[in-house]
Each structure stands twice: as structure tokens, then as C-alpha cells.
Design an enzyme around this catalytic site. Structure first.
Site, PDB file in Angstrom:
ATOM      1  N   ARG A  13      13.017  14.002  -4.036  1.00 41.39           N
ATOM      2  CA  ARG A  13      12.492  15.124  -3.246  1.00 41.39           C
ATOM      3  C   ARG A  13      13.126  15.253  -1.863  1.00 41.39           C
ATOM      4  O   ARG A  13      12.877  16.209  -1.138  1.00 41.39           O
ATOM      5  CB  ARG A  13      10.967  14.995  -3.120  1.00 41.39           C
ATOM      6  CG  ARG A  13      10.240  15.484  -4.367  1.00 41.39           C
ATOM      7  CD  ARG A  13       8.757  15.470  -4.155  1.00 41.39           C
ATOM      8  NE  ARG A  13       8.209  14.117  -4.257  1.00 41.39           N
ATOM      9  CZ  ARG A  13       7.043  13.739  -3.713  1.00 41.39           C
ATOM     10  NH1 ARG A  13       6.340  14.592  -3.006  1.00 41.39           N
ATOM     11  NH2 ARG A  13       6.614  12.511  -3.872  1.00 41.39           N
ATOM     12  N   LYS A  20      17.414   7.500  -0.004  1.00 46.53           N
ATOM     13  CA  LYS A  20      16.224   7.810   0.799  1.00 46.53           C
ATOM     14  C   LYS A  20      16.011   6.838   1.950  1.00 46.53           C
ATOM     15  O   LYS A  20      15.764   7.259   3.093  1.00 46.53           O
ATOM     16  CB  LYS A  20      14.974   7.847  -0.083  1.00 46.53           C
ATOM     17  CG  LYS A  20      13.698   8.071   0.725  1.00 46.53           C
ATOM     18  CD  LYS A  20      12.544   8.522  -0.097  1.00 46.53           C
ATOM     19  CE  LYS A  20      11.887   7.399  -0.841  1.00 46.53           C
ATOM     20  NZ  LYS A  20      10.626   7.836  -1.464  1.00 46.53           N
ATOM     21  N   TYR A  98       7.112  -1.562   1.428  1.00 43.18           N
ATOM     22  CA  TYR A  98       7.899  -0.457   0.855  1.00 43.18           C
ATOM     23  C   TYR A  98       8.972  -0.031   1.860  1.00 43.18           C
ATOM     24  O   TYR A  98       8.681   0.161   3.047  1.00 43.18           O
ATOM     25  CB  TYR A  98       6.998   0.760   0.589  1.00 43.18           C
ATOM     26  CG  TYR A  98       6.068   0.654  -0.600  1.00 43.18           C
ATOM     27  CD1 TYR A  98       5.995  -0.481  -1.397  1.00 43.18           C
ATOM     28  CD2 TYR A  98       5.247   1.737  -0.931  1.00 43.18           C
ATOM     29  CE1 TYR A  98       5.138  -0.549  -2.489  1.00 43.18           C
ATOM     30  CE2 TYR A  98       4.382   1.683  -2.012  1.00 43.18           C
ATOM     31  CZ  TYR A  98       4.331   0.537  -2.794  1.00 43.18           C
ATOM     32  OH  TYR A  98       3.485   0.480  -3.855  1.00 43.18           O
ATOM     33  N   GLU A 149      -4.224   3.576 -11.447  1.00 47.67           N
ATOM     34  CA  GLU A 149      -3.324   4.632 -10.969  1.00 47.67           C
ATOM     35  C   GLU A 149      -3.945   5.995 -11.245  1.00 47.67           C
ATOM     36  O   GLU A 149      -4.649   6.186 -12.231  1.00 47.67           O
ATOM     37  CB  GLU A 149      -1.957   4.519 -11.655  1.00 47.67           C
ATOM     38  CG  GLU A 149      -1.166   3.293 -11.241  1.00 47.67           C
ATOM     39  CD  GLU A 149      -0.938   3.239  -9.743  1.00 47.67           C
ATOM     40  OE1 GLU A 149      -0.244   4.116  -9.204  1.00 47.67           O
ATOM     41  OE2 GLU A 149      -1.489   2.331  -9.080  1.00 47.67           O
ATOM     42  N   ARG A 328      31.448  10.442  30.299  1.00 47.13           N
ATOM     43  CA  ARG A 328      31.869   9.886  29.010  1.00 47.13           C
ATOM     44  C   ARG A 328      32.071   8.375  29.089  1.00 47.13           C
ATOM     45  O   ARG A 328      31.999   7.792  30.165  1.00 47.13           O
ATOM     46  CB  ARG A 328      33.140  10.611  28.558  1.00 47.13           C
ATOM     47  CG  ARG A 328      32.864  12.069  28.173  1.00 47.13           C
ATOM     48  CD  ARG A 328      34.143  12.821  27.887  1.00 47.13           C
ATOM     49  NE  ARG A 328      34.970  12.109  26.915  1.00 47.13           N
ATOM     50  CZ  ARG A 328      36.282  12.304  26.762  1.00 47.13           C
ATOM     51  NH1 ARG A 328      36.909  13.184  27.516  1.00 47.13           N
ATOM     52  NH2 ARG A 328      36.962  11.620  25.863  1.00 47.13           N
ATOM     53  N   TYR A 382      47.315  12.361  30.267  1.00 42.70           N
ATOM     54  CA  TYR A 382      47.846  12.255  28.912  1.00 42.70           C
ATOM     55  C   TYR A 382      49.118  13.067  28.806  1.00 42.70           C
ATOM     56  O   TYR A 382      49.144  14.254  29.142  1.00 42.70           O
ATOM     57  CB  TYR A 382      46.770  12.802  27.965  1.00 42.70           C
ATOM     58  CG  TYR A 382      47.064  12.678  26.492  1.00 42.70           C
ATOM     59  CD1 TYR A 382      47.455  11.461  25.953  1.00 42.70           C
ATOM     60  CD2 TYR A 382      46.904  13.771  25.644  1.00 42.70           C
ATOM     61  CE1 TYR A 382      47.696  11.344  24.587  1.00 42.70           C
ATOM     62  CE2 TYR A 382      47.131  13.662  24.278  1.00 42.70           C
ATOM     63  CZ  TYR A 382      47.536  12.445  23.761  1.00 42.70           C
ATOM     64  OH  TYR A 382      47.759  12.327  22.411  1.00 42.70           O
TER      65      TYR A 382
HETATM   66  C1  UD1 Z   1       2.453   3.055  -5.847  1.00 39.90           C
HETATM   67  C2  UD1 Z   1       1.251   2.242  -6.332  1.00 39.90           C
HETATM   68  C3  UD1 Z   1      -0.041   2.998  -6.001  1.00 39.90           C
HETATM   69  C4  UD1 Z   1      -0.107   3.248  -4.503  1.00 39.90           C
HETATM   70  C5  UD1 Z   1       1.143   3.962  -4.033  1.00 39.90           C
HETATM   71  C6  UD1 Z   1       1.150   4.025  -2.535  1.00 39.90           C
HETATM   72  C7  UD1 Z   1       1.956   1.047  -8.333  1.00 39.90           C
HETATM   73  C8  UD1 Z   1       1.955   1.032  -9.804  1.00 39.90           C
HETATM   74  N1  UD1 Z   1       1.364   2.069  -7.752  1.00 39.90           N
HETATM   75  O1  UD1 Z   1       2.453   4.244  -6.580  1.00 39.90           O
HETATM   76  O2  UD1 Z   1      -1.160   2.235  -6.406  1.00 39.90           O
HETATM   77  O3  UD1 Z   1      -1.260   4.008  -4.210  1.00 39.90           O
HETATM   78  O4  UD1 Z   1       2.329   3.282  -4.442  1.00 39.90           O
HETATM   79  O5  UD1 Z   1       2.179   4.851  -2.101  1.00 39.90           O
HETATM   80  O6  UD1 Z   1       2.455   0.156  -7.721  1.00 39.90           O
HETATM   81  N2  UD1 Z   1      10.008   1.255  -6.377  1.00 39.90           N
HETATM   82  C9  UD1 Z   1      11.052   0.456  -6.744  1.00 39.90           C
HETATM   83  N3  UD1 Z   1      11.328   0.293  -8.064  1.00 39.90           N
HETATM   84  C10 UD1 Z   1      10.615   0.899  -9.036  1.00 39.90           C
HETATM   85  C11 UD1 Z   1       9.531   1.720  -8.665  1.00 39.90           C
HETATM   86  C12 UD1 Z   1       9.261   1.882  -7.326  1.00 39.90           C
HETATM   87  O7  UD1 Z   1      11.735  -0.106  -5.898  1.00 39.90           O
HETATM   88  O8  UD1 Z   1      10.934   0.693 -10.216  1.00 39.90           O
HETATM   89  C13 UD1 Z   1       9.709   1.440  -4.946  1.00 39.90           C
HETATM   90  C14 UD1 Z   1       9.864   2.866  -4.484  1.00 39.90           C
HETATM   91  O9  UD1 Z   1      11.152   3.079  -3.967  1.00 39.90           O
HETATM   92  C15 UD1 Z   1       8.816   2.962  -3.404  1.00 39.90           C
HETATM   93  C16 UD1 Z   1       7.725   2.013  -3.865  1.00 39.90           C
HETATM   94  O10 UD1 Z   1       8.339   1.123  -4.772  1.00 39.90           O
HETATM   95  O11 UD1 Z   1       9.302   2.503  -2.159  1.00 39.90           O
HETATM   96  C17 UD1 Z   1       6.566   2.717  -4.519  1.00 39.90           C
HETATM   97  O12 UD1 Z   1       7.049   3.460  -5.592  1.00 39.90           O
HETATM   98  P1  UD1 Z   1       6.406   4.846  -5.979  1.00 39.90           P
HETATM   99  O13 UD1 Z   1       7.057   5.352  -7.195  1.00 39.90           O
HETATM  100  O14 UD1 Z   1       6.364   5.711  -4.800  1.00 39.90           O
HETATM  101  O15 UD1 Z   1       4.929   4.373  -6.354  1.00 39.90           O
HETATM  102  P2  UD1 Z   1       3.689   5.300  -6.633  1.00 39.90           P
HETATM  103  O16 UD1 Z   1       3.788   5.796  -8.016  1.00 39.90           O
HETATM  104  O17 UD1 Z   1       3.537   6.265  -5.547  1.00 39.90           O
END
Ligand code: UD1
Ligand code: MG
Length: 457
Positions: A13, A20, A98, A149, A328, A382
Site C-alpha cells: 500500500r 517499506k 515490528y 485474529e 555551503r 575554477y
Molecule cells: C499482526 C498480528 C495482530 C496484531 C497486528 C498489529 C499476527 C498473526 N497478527 O497482524 O494480532 O493486531 O499485527 O498490527 O501476528 N511480517 C513479516 N513476515 C511475515 C508476516 C509479517 O516479517 O511473514 C511483519 C510485517 O512486515 C509487519 C509485521 O510482521 O511488520 C506484522 O505483519 P502484518 O501482516 O501487518 O500483521 P497483521 O496481519 O496486521
């Protein structure tokens, strides 16, 4: 303390080619903010789980205290944390952060870590009026039993307003045991980290919660809108801290600090200024509206008038700079130096009480004290291939519209007549000028139009 930062997500997005977590907030990558906060709480080793834009992310932020774990493909948050487990010391707990939640504060994390102690699972949760999209904290008799979830929840569970921020602390040995046993039979077909909560409960491990002080701390960035919103939050926080330290901000909503801004007492900053890198403003310095200052020091009592651009420069005390001045890299100004409108200074030192008040270019110059640089003066530094220095000694007076063809030296106390093109050194104390002799032609008449020479078109 082990820290695992999840940063493998794609960030569709954002609609951008840049991964990102590399998008900047206050001039620093989102992931850079999280790394710095992890360091602030004393993490000795940080594991970053990366995937999308892998090499680019690593190259941008690599450091000796980071272990990189590739997650390919991305099968969910539980699968992501599993990739980081080999780097985790089993004796210390593991904190999960995160990479796209940049404003989480160290104070909140310390509270969560304290709640976890040695043997509990601690979740950072929040109560939201609009909990849509988040995992919900399911409690029975007040005790957390699991996280569901949004996509897997029934109506009653969706009505729960306590949400999972995603940040948690878990005993590492337990985490390493649980993660390989996660299943993916859920609405998204992902290995959910959140399923470890029910596992902890089944083992009789205490599950505790802590909460952030402010909602923005746990907000993530998924779009440019959310990025801009968190940028504003961060800038407001910086502005408040500056004002609490005694800095006058004419409008705290109109300042942008993209780095470190250190201010003495009674510093005043007018609207729409941008500070980048490390900027130091000494006591009583004042910055006019619409200035951009990057990696510079401004001396005590110096006034920067509006619309100045200053980069990699040192400005001494009691100076007056601008409006519309450009300093500068490599500019060093002494005490009480005046640099006026449309004056550009580069890689030059200008000593105490010297003035260049209008329209000049001073590049690769060493300028002494009490020197007056007239309007329109240019150092021709220069030749198209190499650069040369201009030296102007103390008390020299440079007439307007002078070109100093470097390398060249103007001696102490010398005066250059207006319009001089100086190609060899000017001796001290003398008047030097290069100027065609002025002539007046008596009886000269301006041409007039000839009545018969009308042009046909
Ligand atoms: C997740 C949580 C949810 C919480 C929410 C908060 C789980 C299953 N769910 O959901 O309970 O309310 O975050 O924002 O954990 N990422 C990876 N690898 C992956 C998947 C995700 O590195 O395979 C990283 C993403 O880049 C991101 C973070 O983990 O930084 C969360 O991933 P995202 O897909 O946003 O999780 P949500 O489905 O929003
Ligand atoms: Mg998701």
C-alpha cells in the site's frame, strides 16, 4: 535481552519501489527508528527478519550489532520470528518488535520487559474505540486465554476492544519450542505468532499485559497517509521537548527536525524551518522563517534572517546572516560576520568583523578580519579544470563588481577599485584597479530614426 524485529512484509500500500521499512520518518528509515529504540533499551544483538527488498534493506542499515535473518517466502508472523530464533540466546527473554512501527518508546518497552520478568509471556495491548483489523485479546475471568485474529473472529470476539499491538516479550526457550509447532489452518493460511498465547496458557505459563502511554506508539505504517500522520506526531513530540527545554518556537506545528537539534538558552526559531543532521544553536541564537540548516553550528547571539540555507558550516557568535544567504560546506565564519542577501560562501573562512552584505560568490577563499566585500564580488576559483584559493588579508576593501581570479592574494589594508578584474596579487595598503579609462565624447548625438527607412514586414 534478545530483540527480533519483523521487517519482511512487502508494504504494497506504500505504492513505492522503496522497501517499506526504508521509507524515512524525520529523515531516518522506519526500521532505523526501531533499531535505535532497541539499542536504547540495551539490546546487545538485534535480529532483523527481512525479505522484501532484502539486499537494499541490509545495505542501508547494516551494523555490527545486527544479525540478518532472511524470511523467504513470508508465511506469517510466527514463521518470521522462527527465522530469528537461531540467533537468540536461550537464557534471556526475546522481545518482538515490528520494523514498520517506528515510534514505540523505550519507556513502554521497559515496562513490558519488566512485566514479563523471567518466566512469563507479556503482551503489549491497547484498548481502542475502533479495534477493526487487529487481533483481539480474549480473556476469561480477566485472564488472557488467547488472541484471535479479526479474520478468524466471531461477532462476540470482534466486539472486544482490547487489541494485540503485536509487540511482545516471551521466554526464549519456550518460544523456540512453540514456533516449530504452529499450524496455519486459519483464515489467512499463515503461521500466526499470536497462537503462542494459547500454548503458554496450556502450559500454565502466566500471560501478562502492559500498555503503551500513547496510541501512536504502536501505530504501524502501511500507507503514505499513515507515514505522514506519524511524521506529524513525531515532529510535535520533538517540538514539545524543545519548548520544555526553553526554546521559543513561534509555531510548534511548523518546525521539522530531521536529526539532532541542540539548543542553548533563549534560542528562538521562527516558522517553517527545517533542521537536518546535527545542528547546534548556541545561546540567544535566532533563526528566521523558512531556513534550512544542515550539519552546522550557529554561534551565540547570531541572527539568521529568513530564507537562509546553511550546510556543513560553522557560524561564529554575534553574526548576522541573510536574508537569502547560502552557506555551503566548508564555510567557517568568525565573530560578528555579516553575510547578506544573495551571498554564497563555499569552503571559505571569514574572520571576525568582516562583511559581505550583497550579491557575492566567495568560494575557496581565506578572508581576514574587518574585510569589506563589495556587492557583486566574485572569486573566480575554477578554471574549468582545477580550483584555486583567493586570500584576502585583514582590513582589505574589495570594491563592488570585482572579480578575483584565483590563485590571487589581496594584501593587508589593500583597496580594490570597483569593477576590478584582479589577475595578480594586490599589494598591501595600495589602491589597485583594472578599469578602462573613462571617456566622454563631446558633441556626440544619439541616432534618430530615418523617416524613409520604414521596414516592410
Ligand atoms: C499482526 C498480528 C495482530 C496484531 C497486528 C498489529 C499476527 C498473526 N497478527 O497482524 O494480532 O493486531 O499485527 O498490527 O501476528 N511480517 C513479516 N513476515 C511475515 C508476516 C509479517 O516479517 O511473514 C511483519 C510485517 O512486515 C509487519 C509485521 O510482521 O511488520 C506484522 O505483519 P502484518 O501482516 O501487518 O500483521 P497483521 O496481519 O496486521
Ligand atoms: Mg497480515
Amino acid at each position: 535481552m534478545n530483540v527480533v524485529i519483523l521487517a519482511a512484509g512487502q508494504g504494497k500500500r506504500m505504492r513505492s519501489d522503496l522497501p517499506k521499512v526504508l521509507h524515512p520518518l524525520a529523515g531516518k528509515a522506519l526500521l532505523g527508528h526501531v533499531l535505535d529504540t532497541a539499542r536504547e533499551i540495551g539490546a546487545a544483538k538485534i535480529c532483523v527478519v527481512y525479505g522484501h527488498g532484502g539486499e537494499q534493506v541490509r545495505n542501508a542499515l547494516d551494523a555490527p550489532d545486527i544479525a540478518w535473518a532472511l524470511q523467504e517466502p513470508q508465511l506469517g508472523t510466527g514463521h518470521a520470528v522462527l527465522q530469528g530464533m537461531p540467533d537468540a540466546a536461550p537464557s534471556a527473554p526475546t522481545l518482538v518488535l515490528y520494523g514498520d512501527v517506528p515510534l514505540i518508546r523505550a519507556t513502554t518497552l521497559r515496562r513490558l520487559i519488566e512485566a514479563a520478568g523471567a518466566g512469563s509471556l507479556a503482551l503489549l495491548t491497547a484498548h481502542l474505540d475502533k479495534p477493526q483489523g487487529y487481533g483481539r485479546i480474549v480473556r476469561v475471568g480477566g485472564k488472557v486465554t488467547r488472541i484471535v485474529e479479526e479474520k478468524d473472529a466471531d461477532d462476540a470476539e470482534r466486539a472486544i476492544r482490547e487489541i494485540n499491538t503485536g509487540i511482545l516479550v516471551a521466554p526464549t526457550a519456550a518460544l523456540a519450542r512453540w514456533l516449530p509447532t504452529l499450524g496455519n489452518r486459519n483464515a489467512q493460511g499463515e503461521y500466526y505468532l499470536t497462537d503462542i498465547v494459547a500454548m503458554a496458557v496450556a502450559e500454565g505459563m502466566p500471560v501478562v499485559t502492559a500498555h503503551p502511554d500513547a496510541a501512536w506508539e504502536t501505530q504501524g505504517v502501511n500507507s503514505k497517509l499513515q507515514l505522514a500522520a506519524l511524521e506529524r506526531v513525531h515532529q510535535r513530540n520533538v517540538a514539545e521537548a524543545l519548548m520544555e527545554a526553553g526554546v521559543t518556537l513561534i509555531d510548534p506545528a511548523r518546525i521539522d527536525v530531521r536529526g539532532e537539534l541542540l539548543c542553548g538558552r533563549d534560542v528562538s526559531i521562527d516558522v517553517n524551518c527545517v533542521f537536518e543532521g546535527k545542528v547546534e544553536l548556541a545561546d540567544s541564537a535566532s533563526i528566521g522563517a523558512n531556513c534550512v540548516l544542515k550539519n552546522c553550528r550557529i554561534g551565540r547571539g547570531t541572527r539568521i534572517a529568513p530564507f537562509c540555507h546553511i550546510e556543513d558550516a560553522v557560524v561564529g557568535p554575534d553574526g548576522i546572516i541573510g536574508p537569502y544567504a547560502r552557506l555551503r560546506p566548508g564555510t567557517e565564519l568568525g565573530r560578528d560576520v555579516h553575510i547578506g542577501n544573495f551571498v554564497e560562501v563555499k569552503n571559505s573562512t571569514i574572520a571576525d568583523h568582516s562583511k559581505a552584505n550583497h550579491l557575492a560568490y566567495l568560494g575557496d577563499a581565506t578572508i581576514g578580519s574587518r574585510v569589506n566585500i563589495g556587492a557583486g564580488t566574485i572569486t573566480c576559483n575554477y578554471d574549468g579544470a582545477n580550483k584555486f584559493r583567493t586570500v584576502i588579508e585583514d582590513d582589505a576593501f574589495i570594491g563592488s563588481d570585482t572579480q578575483l581570479v584565483a590563485p590571487v592574494t589581496v594584501g593587508r589594508g589593500a583597496t580594490l577599485g570597483a569593477g576590478t578584474t584582479l589577475t595578480s596579487d594586490a599589494p598591501p595598503e595600495q589602491l589597485t584597479m583594472s578599469r578602462a579609462k573613462q571617456v566622454s565624447v563631446p558633441g556626440w548625438k544619439r541616432p534618430t530614426k530615418n523617416a524613409n527607412s520604414k521596414k516592410k514586414d
